[in-house]
Scaffold this motif. Structure first.
Motif, PDB file in Angstrom:
ATOM      1  N   GLY A  48      -1.864   4.549  12.323  1.00 24.20           N
ATOM      2  CA  GLY A  48      -1.458   5.416  13.136  1.00 24.20           C
ATOM      3  C   GLY A  48      -0.525   6.633  12.743  1.00 24.20           C
ATOM      4  N   ARG A  49      -0.826   7.270  11.616  1.00 23.17           N
ATOM      5  CA  ARG A  49      -0.215   8.378  10.686  1.00 23.17           C
ATOM      6  C   ARG A  49      -1.030   9.463  10.844  1.00 23.17           C
ATOM      7  NH1 ARG A  49       4.686   7.019   7.120  1.00 23.17           N
ATOM      8  NH2 ARG A  49       5.104   8.805   8.143  1.00 23.17           N
ATOM      9  N   ARG A  50      -0.702  10.708  10.717  1.00 22.08           N
ATOM     10  CA  ARG A  50      -1.256  11.948  10.743  1.00 22.08           C
ATOM     11  C   ARG A  50      -2.327  12.064   9.561  1.00 22.08           C
ATOM     12  NH1 ARG A  50      -0.060  15.787  14.374  1.00 22.08           N
ATOM     13  NH2 ARG A  50      -0.539  17.576  12.947  1.00 22.08           N
ATOM     14  N   HIS A  51      -1.991  11.866   8.493  1.00 21.02           N
ATOM     15  CA  HIS A  51      -2.486  12.225   7.344  1.00 21.02           C
ATOM     16  C   HIS A  51      -2.567  10.762   6.357  1.00 21.02           C
ATOM     17  CE1 HIS A  51      -2.383  16.362   8.507  1.00 21.02           C
ATOM     18  NE2 HIS A  51      -0.987  16.275   8.749  1.00 21.02           N
ATOM     19  N   ALA A  52      -3.720  10.984   5.597  1.00 20.07           N
ATOM     20  CA  ALA A  52      -3.950   9.910   4.599  1.00 20.07           C
ATOM     21  C   ALA A  52      -4.647  10.695   3.461  1.00 20.07           C
ATOM     22  CB  ALA A  52      -4.839   8.748   5.016  1.00 20.07           C
ATOM     23  N   ILE A  53      -4.224  10.512   2.143  1.00 16.01           N
ATOM     24  CA  ILE A  53      -4.605  11.047   0.945  1.00 16.01           C
ATOM     25  C   ILE A  53      -4.927   9.932   0.162  1.00 16.01           C
ATOM     26  CG2 ILE A  53      -3.981  12.836  -0.897  1.00 16.01           C
ATOM     27  CD1 ILE A  53      -2.193  12.960   2.274  1.00 16.01           C
ATOM     28  N   ALA A  54      -6.357   9.961  -0.359  1.00 15.58           N
ATOM     29  CA  ALA A  54      -6.738   8.789  -1.482  1.00 15.58           C
ATOM     30  C   ALA A  54      -6.423   9.322  -2.777  1.00 15.58           C
ATOM     31  CB  ALA A  54      -8.307   8.487  -0.808  1.00 15.58           C
ATOM     32  N   VAL A  55      -5.853   8.408  -3.393  1.00 18.54           N
ATOM     33  CA  VAL A  55      -5.735   8.752  -4.706  1.00 18.54           C
ATOM     34  C   VAL A  55      -6.293   7.379  -5.675  1.00 18.54           C
ATOM     35  CG1 VAL A  55      -3.740  10.056  -4.510  1.00 18.54           C
ATOM     36  CG2 VAL A  55      -3.428   7.810  -4.646  1.00 18.54           C
ATOM     37  N   PRO A  56      -6.416   7.508  -7.148  1.00 15.38           N
ATOM     38  CA  PRO A  56      -6.610   6.544  -7.912  1.00 15.38           C
ATOM     39  C   PRO A  56      -5.638   5.281  -8.079  1.00 15.38           C
ATOM     40  CG  PRO A  56      -7.038   8.619  -8.962  1.00 15.38           C
ATOM     41  CD  PRO A  56      -6.192   8.829  -7.972  1.00 15.38           C
ATOM     42  N   SER A  57      -4.655   5.399  -7.802  1.00 19.79           N
ATOM     43  CA  SER A  57      -3.695   4.314  -8.017  1.00 19.79           C
ATOM     44  C   SER A  57      -2.403   4.543  -7.120  1.00 19.79           C
ATOM     45  CB  SER A  57      -3.364   4.089  -9.542  1.00 19.79           C
ATOM     46  OG  SER A  57      -2.659   5.146  -9.855  1.00 19.79           O
ATOM     47  N   GLY A  58      -1.821   3.589  -6.913  1.00 21.42           N
ATOM     48  CA  GLY A  58      -0.446   3.762  -6.198  1.00 21.42           C
ATOM     49  C   GLY A  58       0.716   4.373  -7.183  1.00 21.42           C
ATOM     50  N   THR A  59       0.447   4.308  -8.370  1.00 25.86           N
ATOM     51  CA  THR A  59       1.270   5.003  -9.315  1.00 25.86           C
ATOM     52  C   THR A  59       1.148   6.771  -9.319  1.00 25.86           C
ATOM     53  OG1 THR A  59       1.467   3.173 -11.074  1.00 25.86           O
ATOM     54  CG2 THR A  59       2.002   5.353 -11.910  1.00 25.86           C
ATOM     55  N   SER A 171       4.371   2.814   8.148  1.00 29.13           N
ATOM     56  CA  SER A 171       4.913   3.537   9.270  1.00 29.13           C
ATOM     57  C   SER A 171       6.402   4.344   9.132  1.00 29.13           C
ATOM     58  CB  SER A 171       4.916   2.819  10.556  1.00 29.13           C
ATOM     59  OG  SER A 171       3.528   2.177  10.546  1.00 29.13           O
ATOM     60  N   PHE A 172       7.185   3.899   8.124  1.00 29.20           N
ATOM     61  CA  PHE A 172       8.476   4.203   8.162  1.00 29.20           C
ATOM     62  C   PHE A 172       8.934   5.430   7.276  1.00 29.20           C
ATOM     63  CE2 PHE A 172       7.752  -0.279   9.396  1.00 29.20           C
ATOM     64  CZ  PHE A 172       8.217  -0.077  10.577  1.00 29.20           C
ATOM     65  N   GLY A 173       8.306   5.431   5.989  1.00 32.05           N
ATOM     66  CA  GLY A 173       8.941   6.565   5.210  1.00 32.05           C
ATOM     67  C   GLY A 173       8.299   7.879   5.673  1.00 32.05           C
ATOM     68  N   ASP A 174       8.923   8.838   5.114  1.00 29.62           N
ATOM     69  CA  ASP A 174       8.384  10.039   5.277  1.00 29.62           C
ATOM     70  C   ASP A 174       7.096  10.345   4.570  1.00 29.62           C
ATOM     71  OD1 ASP A 174      10.823  11.474   6.481  1.00 29.62           O
ATOM     72  OD2 ASP A 174      11.704  10.849   4.594  1.00 29.62           O
ATOM     73  N   CYS A 175       6.795   9.640   3.516  1.00 33.17           N
ATOM     74  CA  CYS A 175       5.688   9.346   3.024  1.00 33.17           C
ATOM     75  C   CYS A 175       5.490   7.810   2.594  1.00 33.17           C
ATOM     76  CB  CYS A 175       5.117  10.317   1.754  1.00 33.17           C
ATOM     77  SG  CYS A 175       5.904  10.247   0.381  1.00 33.17           S
ATOM     78  N   ALA A 176       4.430   7.217   2.591  1.00 37.16           N
ATOM     79  CA  ALA A 176       4.215   5.831   2.202  1.00 37.16           C
ATOM     80  C   ALA A 176       3.048   5.641   1.421  1.00 37.16           C
ATOM     81  CB  ALA A 176       4.128   4.781   3.227  1.00 37.16           C
ATOM     82  N   ILE A 177       3.215   4.933   0.254  1.00 33.32           N
ATOM     83  CA  ILE A 177       2.076   4.488  -0.882  1.00 33.32           C
ATOM     84  C   ILE A 177       1.480   3.292  -0.675  1.00 33.32           C
ATOM     85  CG2 ILE A 177       1.627   4.597  -3.071  1.00 33.32           C
ATOM     86  CD1 ILE A 177       4.660   6.493  -2.213  1.00 33.32           C
ATOM     87  N   PHE A 178       0.144   3.094  -0.576  1.00 31.79           N
ATOM     88  CA  PHE A 178      -0.359   1.789  -0.651  1.00 31.79           C
ATOM     89  C   PHE A 178      -1.442   1.663  -2.185  1.00 31.79           C
ATOM     90  CE2 PHE A 178       0.376   2.167   3.716  1.00 31.79           C
ATOM     91  CZ  PHE A 178       0.649   0.740   4.297  1.00 31.79           C
ATOM     92  N   ASP A 179      -1.437   0.668  -2.711  1.00 31.71           N
ATOM     93  CA  ASP A 179      -2.213   0.476  -3.840  1.00 31.71           C
ATOM     94  C   ASP A 179      -3.194  -0.761  -3.621  1.00 31.71           C
ATOM     95  OD1 ASP A 179      -2.077   0.766  -6.990  1.00 31.71           O
ATOM     96  OD2 ASP A 179      -2.721  -1.079  -6.677  1.00 31.71           O
ATOM     97  N   PHE A 180      -4.401  -0.512  -3.958  1.00 35.10           N
ATOM     98  CA  PHE A 180      -5.594  -1.290  -3.591  1.00 35.10           C
ATOM     99  C   PHE A 180      -6.491  -1.826  -4.788  1.00 35.10           C
ATOM    100  CE2 PHE A 180      -6.385   2.355  -0.170  1.00 35.10           C
ATOM    101  CZ  PHE A 180      -5.317   1.511   0.751  1.00 35.10           C
ATOM    102  N   SER A 181      -5.254  -2.134  -5.836  1.00 34.13           N
ATOM    103  CA  SER A 181      -6.102  -2.946  -7.058  1.00 34.13           C
ATOM    104  C   SER A 181      -5.538  -4.097  -6.696  1.00 34.13           C
ATOM    105  CB  SER A 181      -5.383  -2.444  -8.311  1.00 34.13           C
ATOM    106  OG  SER A 181      -3.718  -2.379  -8.184  1.00 34.13           O
ATOM    107  N   VAL A 195       0.405   8.064   2.879  1.00 36.52           N
ATOM    108  CA  VAL A 195       0.027   8.561   4.269  1.00 36.52           C
ATOM    109  C   VAL A 195       1.556   9.211   4.669  1.00 36.52           C
ATOM    110  CG1 VAL A 195      -1.270   6.665   5.240  1.00 36.52           C
ATOM    111  CG2 VAL A 195       1.404   6.127   4.761  1.00 36.52           C
ATOM    112  N   THR A 196       1.370  10.059   5.633  1.00 37.44           N
ATOM    113  CA  THR A 196       2.587  10.966   6.078  1.00 37.44           C
ATOM    114  C   THR A 196       2.243  11.517   7.431  1.00 37.44           C
ATOM    115  OG1 THR A 196       3.787  12.920   5.441  1.00 37.44           O
ATOM    116  CG2 THR A 196       1.577  13.046   5.028  1.00 37.44           C
ATOM    117  N   ASP A 197       3.117  11.940   8.216  1.00 41.12           N
ATOM    118  CA  ASP A 197       3.063  12.719   9.216  1.00 41.12           C
ATOM    119  C   ASP A 197       3.312  14.295   9.055  1.00 41.12           C
ATOM    120  OD1 ASP A 197       2.306  10.244  10.753  1.00 41.12           O
ATOM    121  OD2 ASP A 197       4.209   9.700  11.017  1.00 41.12           O
TER     122      ASP A 197
END
Length: 383
Positions: A48-59, A171-181, A195-197
């Motif tokens: 439920g966020r406006r943008h998602a930007i995929a990256v190689p890692s959470g770092t 959903s709570f940060g001005d931007c939030a980071i997920f890691d998929f390793s 992710v960010t709005d």
């Protein structure tokens, strides 16, 4: 490694992921392309966020966030030292200073009052994590960030699917980071997502992430130097399938949690895993065990070694970042986070994934019980 070895994590991969990966490998494009864009769209919609930007890692995700906010040398980031180190790496890599706050004893997440005392004129952001799956106190943290006039950054690398006051973490940060390793429930080899709005922030993140395919092929001199931190189509294809299966993956992990607690009842003084009232849903990253006060750090380490001798992979939850020289600026004194040190010395994590069977959980718990007796501390363990 023998067939009887019980690993901390084991990805939940189905035939659908294998077919999706095969489709990419048979296609003319493996690097970032249409599947990355599709994964970004699907993840943003799921959360439920406006943008998602995929990256190689959470770092790299946090590194891009700090870059996009213009945070660098001389700037301070308030964060907890009791968390996934891979995210905290980015602060040091960016040249900013980590200012470590203590944690709440029960949840393991950053304590807002401790963080408030560390805010200075040099503070440029507050970074809070949903530690081991338990949501941080986001309402209090949002108030703190607003009072300080700085962005609130959310580390959700350990908590996909958990909810705070009914809303998914991330959903709570001005931007939030997920890691998929590993050991994330959603695994795509290596990868992460921001992710960010904020439309402007999303544009800056993409600007710093990588050149697009057209720019890479151009003979025109570049006007910017990005990190070249795009996710591959191969990873994104796996991530798309994993996201579509996430509810089932989390349900199987929930069953494993139920088995753990049922067998843990054989220990004296056992308590339910803590969930704050505002934590409406918690999906643990790994199965965390807090040893009783009769245990020491050395006895915890001995228990981990005993488990490994019985082919059970276990580990301390983390070595707090504030005790590691790599995270301290030269010439600064060691800070004290007494609750972090108290908890970290007596915490270990056990295997936690959807492939575990009830008889394996029974064996793990019996071995843990025997090991706790072997170290001479009795059987007082508190989750």
């Amino acid at each position: 490694m023998s067939d009887s070895w019980i690993s901390l994590s084991d990805p939940d991969i189905s035939q659908a992921e294998l077919e999706a990966a095969g489709d990419v490998l048979r296609s003319p494009r493996i690097s970032a392309g249409e599947r990355v864009a599709a994964f970004e769209t699907a993840f943003a919609a799921w959360l439920g966020r406006r943008h998602a930007i995929a990256v190689p890692s959470g770092t790299l995700g946090l590194l891009l966030c700090l870059t996009a906010y213009g945070i660098g040398p001389g700037d301070e980031i308030v964060l907890s030292p009791y968390s996934r180190h891979q995210i905290g790496h980015a602060v040091a890599l960016r040249g900013a200073r980590s200012v470590f706050a203590d944690i709440d004893y029960w949840s393991g997440t950053i304590a807002p009052e401790s963080a408030r005392q560390l805010i200075t004129a040099n503070t440029r952001a507050v970074l809070a994590g949903n530690t081991n799956g338990h949501p941080a106190p986001w309402s209090l943290l949002r108030t703190l960030a607003q009072e300080a006039g700085v962005p609130l950054l959310e580390d959700s690398s350990e908590a996909i699917g958990s909810r705070y006051e009914g809303s998914l973490v991330g959903s709570f940060g001005d931007c939030a980071i997920f890691d998929f390793s590993q050991p994330s429930p959603l695994v795509c080899g290596e990868g992460g997502i921001i992710v960010t709005d904020d439309d402007d922030l999303a544009g800056r993140l993409r600007h710093h992430r990588a050149h697009g395919p057209r720019e890479q092929a151009s003979v025109v001199a570049s006007t910017r130097i990005p990190y070249q931190a795009a996710m591959s189509d191969l990873s994104a294809a796996i991530g798309l399938v994993q996201l579509s299966r996430l509810d089932g993956i989390l349900a199987r992990r929930r069953q494993v949690e139920v088995w753990y607690y049922e067998y843990m009842k054989s220990f004296e003084g056992i308590k339910d895993p803590y969930r704050a009232p505002e934590a409406t849903e918690v999906h643990w990253h790994l199965y965390e065990v807090h040893l009783g006060t009769r245990f020491s750090r050395s006895s915890r380490d001995a228990i981990v070694e005993d488990l490994r001798k019985e082919e059970i992979e276990a580990a301390p939850y983390c070595h707090p970042m504030h005790l590691q020289g790599a995270y301290r600026q030269p010439g600064t004194q060691r800070v004290r986070c007494p609750t972090v040190e108290r908890v970290a010395d007596r915490t270990l994590v056990l295997p936690f994934h959807g492939h575990l069977q009830e008889e394996q959980i029974a064996f793990i718990i019996q071995t843990l019980k025997d090991a706790s007796v072997n170290v001479g501390a009795g059987a007082a363990i508190y989750l």
